[in-house]
Design an enzyme around this catalytic site. Sequence first.
Site, PDB file in Angstrom:
ATOM      1  N   LYS A   1       5.950  -8.888  -9.686  1.00 46.46           N
ATOM      2  CA  LYS A   1       4.720  -9.424  -9.088  1.00 46.46           C
ATOM      3  C   LYS A   1       4.524 -10.897  -9.482  1.00 46.46           C
ATOM      4  O   LYS A   1       4.261 -11.749  -8.650  1.00 46.46           O
ATOM      5  CB  LYS A   1       3.518  -8.585  -9.552  1.00 46.46           C
ATOM      6  CG  LYS A   1       2.263  -8.821  -8.764  1.00 46.46           C
ATOM      7  CD  LYS A   1       1.104  -7.922  -9.212  1.00 46.46           C
ATOM      8  CE  LYS A   1       1.260  -6.484  -8.803  1.00 46.46           C
ATOM      9  NZ  LYS A   1       0.010  -5.717  -8.907  1.00 46.46           N
TER      10      LYS A   1
ATOM     11  N   LYS B   1       2.558  -3.894 -19.418  1.00 46.60           N
ATOM     12  CA  LYS B   1       1.546  -2.919 -18.998  1.00 46.60           C
ATOM     13  C   LYS B   1       1.146  -2.128 -20.224  1.00 46.60           C
ATOM     14  O   LYS B   1       1.926  -1.973 -21.152  1.00 46.60           O
ATOM     15  CB  LYS B   1       2.156  -1.960 -17.965  1.00 46.60           C
ATOM     16  CG  LYS B   1       1.119  -1.277 -17.110  1.00 46.60           C
ATOM     17  CD  LYS B   1       0.717  -2.157 -15.929  1.00 46.60           C
ATOM     18  CE  LYS B   1      -0.366  -1.521 -15.106  1.00 46.60           C
ATOM     19  NZ  LYS B   1      -0.736  -2.330 -13.944  1.00 46.60           N
TER      20      LYS B   1
HETATM   21  N1  LIG Z   1      -8.165  -3.399  -8.106  1.00 42.74           N
HETATM   22  C1  LIG Z   1      -7.197  -4.299  -8.195  1.00 42.74           C
HETATM   23  O1  LIG Z   1      -7.429  -5.492  -8.414  1.00 42.74           O
HETATM   24  C2  LIG Z   1      -5.769  -3.883  -7.984  1.00 42.74           C
HETATM   25  C3  LIG Z   1      -4.755  -4.840  -8.168  1.00 42.74           C
HETATM   26  C4  LIG Z   1      -3.422  -4.474  -7.930  1.00 42.74           C
HETATM   27  C5  LIG Z   1      -3.121  -3.184  -7.547  1.00 42.74           C
HETATM   28  N2  LIG Z   1      -4.145  -2.270  -7.405  1.00 42.74           N
HETATM   29  C6  LIG Z   1      -3.795  -0.906  -7.022  1.00 42.74           C
HETATM   30  O2  LIG Z   1      -4.415  -0.609  -5.771  1.00 42.74           O
HETATM   31  C7  LIG Z   1      -4.813   0.765  -5.741  1.00 42.74           C
HETATM   32  C8  LIG Z   1      -6.299   0.850  -5.426  1.00 42.74           C
HETATM   33  O3  LIG Z   1      -7.026   0.164  -6.432  1.00 42.74           O
HETATM   34  P1  LIG Z   1      -8.620   0.315  -6.547  1.00 42.74           P
HETATM   35  O4  LIG Z   1      -9.037  -0.708  -7.539  1.00 42.74           O
HETATM   36  O5  LIG Z   1      -9.215   0.341  -5.191  1.00 42.74           O
HETATM   37  O6  LIG Z   1      -8.724   1.750  -7.198  1.00 42.74           O
HETATM   38  P2  LIG Z   1      -9.969   2.777  -7.082  1.00 42.74           P
HETATM   39  O7  LIG Z   1      -9.793   3.707  -8.218  1.00 42.74           O
HETATM   40  O8  LIG Z   1     -11.246   2.041  -6.893  1.00 42.74           O
HETATM   41  O9  LIG Z   1      -9.674   3.530  -5.698  1.00 42.74           O
HETATM   42  C9  LIG Z   1      -8.638   4.447  -5.524  1.00 42.74           C
HETATM   43  C10 LIG Z   1      -9.159   5.496  -4.548  1.00 42.74           C
HETATM   44  O10 LIG Z   1      -8.076   6.359  -4.223  1.00 42.74           O
HETATM   45  C11 LIG Z   1      -8.542   7.698  -4.209  1.00 42.74           C
HETATM   46  N3  LIG Z   1      -7.389   8.560  -4.421  1.00 42.74           N
HETATM   47  C12 LIG Z   1      -6.804   8.921  -5.587  1.00 42.74           C
HETATM   48  N4  LIG Z   1      -5.730   9.696  -5.340  1.00 42.74           N
HETATM   49  C13 LIG Z   1      -5.624   9.794  -3.989  1.00 42.74           C
HETATM   50  C14 LIG Z   1      -4.708  10.424  -3.118  1.00 42.74           C
HETATM   51  N5  LIG Z   1      -3.660  11.116  -3.589  1.00 42.74           N
HETATM   52  N6  LIG Z   1      -4.916  10.320  -1.766  1.00 42.74           N
HETATM   53  C15 LIG Z   1      -5.976   9.633  -1.278  1.00 42.74           C
HETATM   54  N7  LIG Z   1      -6.880   9.018  -2.064  1.00 42.74           N
HETATM   55  C16 LIG Z   1      -6.691   9.088  -3.400  1.00 42.74           C
HETATM   56  C17 LIG Z   1      -9.599   7.757  -5.285  1.00 42.74           C
HETATM   57  O11 LIG Z   1     -10.495   8.837  -5.061  1.00 42.74           O
HETATM   58  C18 LIG Z   1     -10.268   6.384  -5.129  1.00 42.74           C
HETATM   59  O12 LIG Z   1     -11.363   6.442  -4.219  1.00 42.74           O
HETATM   60  C19 LIG Z   1      -4.414   1.354  -7.092  1.00 42.74           C
HETATM   61  O13 LIG Z   1      -3.147   1.957  -6.959  1.00 42.74           O
HETATM   62  C20 LIG Z   1      -4.315   0.135  -7.997  1.00 42.74           C
HETATM   63  O14 LIG Z   1      -3.386   0.325  -9.045  1.00 42.74           O
HETATM   64  C21 LIG Z   1      -5.447  -2.591  -7.592  1.00 42.74           C
END
Ligand SMILES: NC(=O)c1ccc[n+]([C@@H]2O[C@H](COP(=O)([O-])OP(=O)(O)OC[C@H]3O[C@@H](n4cnc5c(N)ncnc54)[C@H](O)[C@@H]3O)[C@@H](O)[C@H]2O)c1
Length: 299
Positions: free
Chosen positions: A44, A56
Amino acid sequence: MTTMVALHSTEAGAAVGGCRMKAYEQITDAVTDVLRLSKAMTLKCAAAGIPHGGGKSVIVVDRPLTPELRRQVLLDHADLINEFDGAYRAGPDVGTGPDDMLVLRELTPHAYCLPEEHGGTGSSSGPTARGVLAALKAASRHVFGTDDLTSRKVVISGFGSVGELIARSLRADVVVSDVDESRRTDEFGWVPPDLAYRTKADVLIPAAVGGVLSQETVEHLDVRLIVGPANNQLTDDSVAGLLEERGIVWVPDHVASAGGVIYTLAREDDGADHETALKRVDGIEATVGKLLARSSAAG
Ligand SMILES: NC(=O)c1ccc[n+]([C@@H]2O[C@H](COP(=O)([O-])OP(=O)(O)OC[C@H]3O[C@@H](n4cnc5c(N)ncnc54)[C@H](O)[C@@H]3O)[C@@H](O)[C@H]2O)c1
């Protein structure tokens, strides 16, 4: 409780990465996760041109977390981070947020993304969503010949903080999906989570968890483009070949999901203002354009 830090690379600079706090079935699953996620952070940072390596950390939750226990385990984790002497810096990840970074800061200077009222940049969800939208723009032009998605169907799997921001920013026929039924809303179409990877659509946005694109799930996909923020979407690298065979363009998650780390480090390390940091996030569009053109040319 067990806490761990993985350093994948410090060649380009100190390793950065999120601190994940979650339950795992086996401790070995946590080890696998922390190792894969730290490697993804190296990729990344490299793809985003950030002078850092990948790391991590994981806090394995093995019992109900009271606020006091949460604080104690975070302080323990801060001790562990200090043992790396600045070679690893932690930000928020799944299960942690800016308030937890504030607790880490009580014992270590190597935590970033603090709450805004404490001089940090707060939640990175906004810049992450913006980066995914930038990637989507370039990828849509590559696949559909236009970045106008008005008449296209887009499935977003994971209606969490990033997924929701993406859904609200898109001008398209948006269908969302989440394991948490309480996230369901009338504003967008809804598909049950087990069908999200089988629904006919133009674009699929994985915004929930990693490991969602496997030999098995790719067989059932009926989309032309996949781009989303979830880290480590492929179960293993061979899945990329299968996606290519099926004529599905996939933007690597380590490119599409970099908006948060690009923005946070621009603000907190380089002292960039909000607009300048967002411009750097928007650079993901050019990166994806170049990447897809090069990948097509090279077959
Ligand atoms: N927030 C950030 O800045 C960021 C940065 C880089 C990567 N990410 C990645 O992006 C993804 C989303 O991040 P976020 O901050 O929105 O997380 P979040 O926890 O706010 O949202 C994740 C959502 O996915 C749902 N979920 C979990 N398992 C699921 C499944 N099997 N099928 C469908 N829905 C499911 C949860 O109920 C939740 O509503 C994560 O994988 C995170 O690692 C986030």
